[in-house]
Design an enzyme around this catalytic site. Structure first.
Site, PDB file in Angstrom:
ATOM      1  N   ASP A   3      -7.228   0.044  -1.474  1.00  0.00           N
ATOM      2  CA  ASP A   3      -6.870   0.234  -2.878  1.00  0.00           C
ATOM      3  C   ASP A   3      -6.021   1.505  -3.003  1.00  0.00           C
ATOM      4  O   ASP A   3      -5.839   2.236  -2.034  1.00  0.00           O
ATOM      5  CB  ASP A   3      -8.117   0.314  -3.770  1.00  0.00           C
ATOM      6  CG  ASP A   3      -9.119   1.357  -3.301  1.00  0.00           C
ATOM      7  OD1 ASP A   3      -8.709   2.392  -2.734  1.00  0.00           O
ATOM      8  OD2 ASP A   3     -10.321   1.134  -3.495  1.00  0.00           O
ATOM      9  N   LYS A  26      -5.083  -3.987  -6.157  1.00  0.00           N
ATOM     10  CA  LYS A  26      -6.170  -4.854  -6.616  1.00  0.00           C
ATOM     11  C   LYS A  26      -6.506  -4.588  -8.077  1.00  0.00           C
ATOM     12  O   LYS A  26      -6.173  -3.549  -8.636  1.00  0.00           O
ATOM     13  CB  LYS A  26      -7.420  -4.661  -5.758  1.00  0.00           C
ATOM     14  CG  LYS A  26      -8.121  -3.349  -6.036  1.00  0.00           C
ATOM     15  CD  LYS A  26      -9.470  -3.289  -5.395  1.00  0.00           C
ATOM     16  CE  LYS A  26     -10.140  -2.006  -5.892  1.00  0.00           C
ATOM     17  NZ  LYS A  26     -11.397  -1.724  -5.327  1.00  0.00           N
ATOM     18  N   ARG A  28      -9.917  -5.318 -10.919  1.00  0.00           N
ATOM     19  CA  ARG A  28     -11.316  -5.708 -11.068  1.00  0.00           C
ATOM     20  C   ARG A  28     -11.463  -6.466 -12.386  1.00  0.00           C
ATOM     21  O   ARG A  28     -11.572  -5.851 -13.438  1.00  0.00           O
ATOM     22  CB  ARG A  28     -12.227  -4.495 -11.069  1.00  0.00           C
ATOM     23  CG  ARG A  28     -12.366  -3.850  -9.709  1.00  0.00           C
ATOM     24  CD  ARG A  28     -13.587  -2.939  -9.676  1.00  0.00           C
ATOM     25  NE  ARG A  28     -13.747  -2.320  -8.387  1.00  0.00           N
ATOM     26  CZ  ARG A  28     -14.363  -2.875  -7.367  1.00  0.00           C
ATOM     27  NH1 ARG A  28     -14.881  -4.065  -7.486  1.00  0.00           N
ATOM     28  NH2 ARG A  28     -14.475  -2.249  -6.231  1.00  0.00           N
ATOM     29  N   ASP A  56     -19.800  -1.424  -0.439  1.00  0.00           N
ATOM     30  CA  ASP A  56     -21.065  -1.799  -1.067  1.00  0.00           C
ATOM     31  C   ASP A  56     -21.246  -3.312  -1.004  1.00  0.00           C
ATOM     32  O   ASP A  56     -21.895  -3.845  -0.115  1.00  0.00           O
ATOM     33  CB  ASP A  56     -21.116  -1.279  -2.493  1.00  0.00           C
ATOM     34  CG  ASP A  56     -22.450  -1.549  -3.179  1.00  0.00           C
ATOM     35  OD1 ASP A  56     -23.364  -2.120  -2.549  1.00  0.00           O
ATOM     36  OD2 ASP A  56     -22.585  -1.201  -4.363  1.00  0.00           O
ATOM     37  N   THR A  57     -20.621  -4.037  -1.902  1.00  0.00           N
ATOM     38  CA  THR A  57     -20.784  -5.498  -1.932  1.00  0.00           C
ATOM     39  C   THR A  57     -19.819  -6.202  -0.986  1.00  0.00           C
ATOM     40  O   THR A  57     -19.945  -7.393  -0.755  1.00  0.00           O
ATOM     41  CB  THR A  57     -20.556  -6.041  -3.355  1.00  0.00           C
ATOM     42  OG1 THR A  57     -19.196  -5.808  -3.726  1.00  0.00           O
ATOM     43  CG2 THR A  57     -21.508  -5.395  -4.348  1.00  0.00           C
ATOM     44  N   ALA A  58     -18.833  -5.485  -0.461  1.00  0.00           N
ATOM     45  CA  ALA A  58     -17.797  -5.983   0.454  1.00  0.00           C
ATOM     46  C   ALA A  58     -16.793  -6.903  -0.226  1.00  0.00           C
ATOM     47  O   ALA A  58     -15.978  -7.527   0.441  1.00  0.00           O
ATOM     48  CB  ALA A  58     -18.400  -6.659   1.685  1.00  0.00           C
ATOM     49  N   GLY A  59     -16.802  -6.961  -1.540  1.00  0.00           N
ATOM     50  CA  GLY A  59     -15.842  -7.795  -2.263  1.00  0.00           C
ATOM     51  C   GLY A  59     -14.408  -7.328  -2.070  1.00  0.00           C
ATOM     52  O   GLY A  59     -13.527  -8.126  -1.737  1.00  0.00           O
ATOM     53  N   THR A  60     -14.167  -6.036  -2.282  1.00  0.00           N
ATOM     54  CA  THR A  60     -12.818  -5.495  -2.097  1.00  0.00           C
ATOM     55  C   THR A  60     -12.391  -5.620  -0.646  1.00  0.00           C
ATOM     56  O   THR A  60     -11.276  -6.058  -0.344  1.00  0.00           O
ATOM     57  CB  THR A  60     -12.773  -4.016  -2.524  1.00  0.00           C
ATOM     58  OG1 THR A  60     -13.027  -3.929  -3.923  1.00  0.00           O
ATOM     59  CG2 THR A  60     -11.430  -3.386  -2.217  1.00  0.00           C
TER      60      THR A  60
END
Length: 155
Positions: A3, A26, A28, A56-60
Protein backbone atom coordinates in the site's frame (compact mmCIF):
# COMPACT_ATOMS: atom_id res chain seq x y z
CA UNK A 1 4.79 -2.09 -1.11
CA UNK A 2 1.35 -3.54 -0.32
CA UNK A 3 0.00 0.00 0.00
CA UNK A 4 1.04 3.66 -0.15
CA UNK A 5 1.91 3.66 3.56
CA UNK A 6 4.78 1.21 3.07
CA UNK A 7 6.43 3.08 0.21
CA UNK A 8 9.29 4.43 2.33
CA UNK A 9 10.09 0.93 3.60
CA UNK A 10 10.00 -0.44 0.04
CA UNK A 11 12.42 2.28 -1.12
CA UNK A 12 14.87 1.38 1.65
CA UNK A 13 14.84 -2.29 0.59
CA UNK A 14 15.13 -1.30 -3.07
CA UNK A 15 18.33 0.63 -2.24
CA UNK A 16 19.82 -2.38 -0.48
CA UNK A 17 18.94 -4.79 -3.29
CA UNK A 18 19.49 -2.24 -6.10
CA UNK A 19 16.11 -2.95 -7.65
CA UNK A 20 12.95 -1.06 -8.63
CA UNK A 21 9.82 -0.81 -6.51
CA UNK A 22 6.14 -1.28 -7.21
CA UNK A 23 3.28 0.01 -5.11
CA UNK A 24 -0.18 -1.48 -4.73
CA UNK A 25 -2.93 1.12 -5.00
CA UNK A 26 -5.69 -0.26 -2.81
CA UNK A 27 -9.00 0.82 -1.38
CA UNK A 28 -10.92 -0.44 1.62
CA UNK A 29 -14.60 -0.68 0.67
CA UNK A 30 -15.32 -1.79 4.25
CA UNK A 31 -13.28 -2.58 7.39
CA UNK A 32 -10.89 -5.55 7.05
CA UNK A 33 -11.58 -5.77 3.31
CA UNK A 34 -8.98 -4.69 0.74
CA UNK A 35 -9.52 -4.14 -2.95
CA UNK A 36 -6.56 -3.68 -5.29
CA UNK A 37 -7.20 -0.88 -7.75
CA UNK A 38 -3.86 -0.75 -9.57
CA UNK A 39 -0.21 -1.75 -9.48
CA UNK A 40 2.13 1.21 -9.84
CA UNK A 41 5.39 -0.02 -11.33
CA UNK A 42 6.53 -2.83 -13.58
CA UNK A 43 6.47 -6.37 -12.20
CA UNK A 44 6.18 -8.41 -15.38
CA UNK A 45 8.80 -11.16 -15.49
CA UNK A 46 10.16 -10.24 -12.05
CA UNK A 47 10.20 -11.86 -8.64
CA UNK A 48 8.16 -9.63 -6.34
CA UNK A 49 8.82 -9.32 -2.62
CA UNK A 50 6.09 -7.68 -0.55
CA UNK A 51 7.39 -6.16 2.69
CA UNK A 52 4.99 -5.01 5.39
CA UNK A 53 5.07 -4.23 9.08
CA UNK A 54 2.00 -6.27 10.06
CA UNK A 55 -0.34 -8.83 8.54
CA UNK A 56 -3.60 -9.33 10.43
CA UNK A 57 -6.40 -10.82 8.32
CA UNK A 58 -4.10 -11.17 5.25
CA UNK A 59 -6.73 -9.54 3.03
CA UNK A 60 -4.42 -6.80 1.73
CA UNK A 61 -1.47 -9.16 1.42
CA UNK A 62 -3.28 -11.86 -0.52
CA UNK A 63 -5.03 -9.34 -2.78
CA UNK A 64 -1.65 -7.70 -3.47
CA UNK A 65 0.04 -11.05 -4.19
CA UNK A 66 -2.71 -12.10 -6.58
CA UNK A 67 -2.61 -8.70 -8.33
CA UNK A 68 1.17 -8.90 -8.78
CA UNK A 69 0.90 -12.40 -10.21
CA UNK A 70 -1.90 -11.27 -12.55
CA UNK A 71 0.34 -8.39 -13.70
CA UNK A 72 2.99 -10.90 -14.78
CA UNK A 73 5.26 -11.37 -11.75
CA UNK A 74 7.09 -14.70 -12.01
CA UNK A 75 6.93 -15.33 -8.28
CA UNK A 76 5.61 -13.44 -5.25
CA UNK A 77 7.08 -13.66 -1.76
CA UNK A 78 6.17 -11.66 1.35
CA UNK A 79 7.78 -10.75 4.66
CA UNK A 80 6.35 -8.96 7.64
CA UNK A 81 7.50 -8.17 11.14
CA UNK A 82 4.30 -8.90 13.04
CA UNK A 83 2.30 -11.83 11.70
CA UNK A 84 -0.95 -11.53 13.63
CA UNK A 85 -2.70 -13.83 11.14
CA UNK A 86 -6.13 -13.72 12.77
CA UNK A 87 -9.18 -15.70 11.70
CA UNK A 88 -8.68 -17.57 8.43
CA UNK A 89 -5.56 -15.59 7.43
CA UNK A 90 -3.34 -18.69 7.16
CA UNK A 91 -5.90 -20.33 4.89
CA UNK A 92 -5.97 -17.18 2.71
CA UNK A 93 -2.18 -17.26 2.44
CA UNK A 94 -2.26 -20.94 1.48
CA UNK A 95 -4.79 -20.23 -1.29
CA UNK A 96 -3.21 -17.14 -2.86
CA UNK A 97 -0.37 -16.53 -5.32
CA UNK A 98 2.29 -16.25 -2.60
CA UNK A 99 5.16 -18.69 -2.73
CA UNK A 100 6.07 -17.99 0.90
CA UNK A 101 5.28 -15.62 3.77
CA UNK A 102 8.07 -14.97 6.26
CA UNK A 103 7.00 -13.64 9.67
CA UNK A 104 8.96 -13.09 12.87
CA UNK A 105 8.25 -14.50 16.29
CA UNK A 106 7.34 -11.11 17.78
CA UNK A 107 3.86 -12.54 18.43
CA UNK A 108 3.41 -15.85 20.23
CA UNK A 109 1.24 -18.18 18.18
CA UNK A 110 -0.26 -21.56 18.79
CA UNK A 111 2.04 -23.85 16.74
CA UNK A 112 -1.00 -25.81 15.52
CA UNK A 113 -2.01 -22.70 13.59
CA UNK A 114 0.87 -23.30 11.17
CA UNK A 115 1.36 -27.07 11.26
CA UNK A 116 -0.45 -27.59 7.95
CA UNK A 117 1.00 -24.52 6.27
CA UNK A 118 3.49 -24.96 3.46
CA UNK A 119 3.84 -21.22 2.96
CA UNK A 120 4.20 -19.56 6.38
CA UNK A 121 7.71 -19.58 7.84
CA UNK A 122 8.60 -18.06 11.23
CA UNK A 123 12.01 -16.51 11.93
CA UNK A 124 13.36 -15.62 15.37
CA UNK A 125 14.23 -12.03 16.31
CA UNK A 126 16.35 -13.26 19.23
CA UNK A 127 19.67 -12.38 17.57
CA UNK A 128 18.41 -8.91 16.65
CA UNK A 129 17.29 -8.26 20.23
CA UNK A 130 20.64 -9.49 21.50
CA UNK A 131 22.47 -7.14 19.14
CA UNK A 132 20.26 -4.30 20.38
CA UNK A 133 21.20 -5.01 24.00
CA UNK A 134 24.90 -5.12 23.10
CA UNK A 135 24.64 -1.81 21.21
CA UNK A 136 22.92 -0.16 24.17
CA UNK A 137 25.60 -1.42 26.57
CA UNK A 138 28.35 -0.20 24.21
CA UNK A 139 26.59 3.15 23.61
CA UNK A 140 26.20 2.46 19.88
CA UNK A 141 23.19 3.46 17.74
CA UNK A 142 20.28 1.05 17.36
CA UNK A 143 19.04 2.58 14.10
CA UNK A 144 21.57 0.65 11.99
CA UNK A 145 19.86 -2.59 13.03
CA UNK A 146 16.65 -1.46 11.36
CA UNK A 147 17.54 0.83 8.46
CA UNK A 148 20.19 -1.17 6.61
CA UNK A 149 22.24 2.03 6.47
CA UNK A 150 25.49 0.10 6.96
CA UNK A 151 24.88 -1.95 3.77
CA UNK A 152 23.95 1.18 1.81
CA UNK A 153 27.06 3.05 2.99
CA UNK A 154 29.33 0.15 1.92
CA UNK A 155 28.20 0.43 -1.71
Amino acid sequence: SPDHGGTKRAREFAKVFNCPIAIIDKRRPEPNKAEVMNVIGTVEGKTAIIVDDMVDTAGTLTAAADALKNMGAKQVYAACTHGVLSGDAVKKVENCALEELIITNTIKHNPQKFENSNKVKILSVGHLLGQGIIRILEDEPLSDLFTYQEEINRK
